[in-house]
Design an enzyme around this catalytic site. Structure first.
Site: not given
Length: 138
Positions: A10, A82, A89
């Site tokens: 997250c 999220c 990422c």
């Protein structure tokens, strides 16, 4: 049989990913090692820890960690919770067999009473489904 490793990501690693880490340990700790991290880690939100405690879920050892803490490590599953973390990422240098995206509303942005409990229940529901799939694949 070794435990499968799961990483929850997250943005801040202060609520949703910590809740998911604690929930997976609680629901299936005998089968999975759960971890969490954030792209911009912040202090754990007390309301998130309180929601877990109210459900009888152990919060011992929960702490916000940076994504870099797991660089180069292998996880069987990485679950992004999220949109901000999903966008960033690609900064993660670990590897995984399964990458999932569950866009769960930040409880701080939910104006309703019990927002953290609602978020916890949403994560628990998704984990139940995911665990049932994992059981069928095993």
């Amino acid at each position: 049989m070794s435990k499968k490793r799961v990483l929850f990501l997250c943005n801040a690693n202060s609520a949703r990913s910590l809740m998911a880490e604690a929930l997976l340990r609680h629901m299936a700790g005998q089968r999975f090692e759960a971890y969490s991290a954030g792209v911009e880690p912040d202090e754990p939100q007390q309301a998130a820890l309180q929601a877990l405690t109210e459900l009888g879920i152990d919060t011992t050892g929960l702490a916000s960690k940076s994504l870099e803490a797991y660089a180069g490590e292998h996880f069987d599953s990485v679950i992004i919770l999220c949109e901000k973390a999903q966008q960033r990422c690609r900064d993660w240098t670990g590897n995984t067999d399964e990458l999932l995206f569950w866009d769960i509303l930040d409880p701080r942005l939910n104006p309703r009473d019990g927002a953290y409990t609602q978020t916890l229940e949403e994560i628990r529901g998704r984990l139940r489904l995911w665990l049932s799939v994992q059981s069928k694949e095993a």
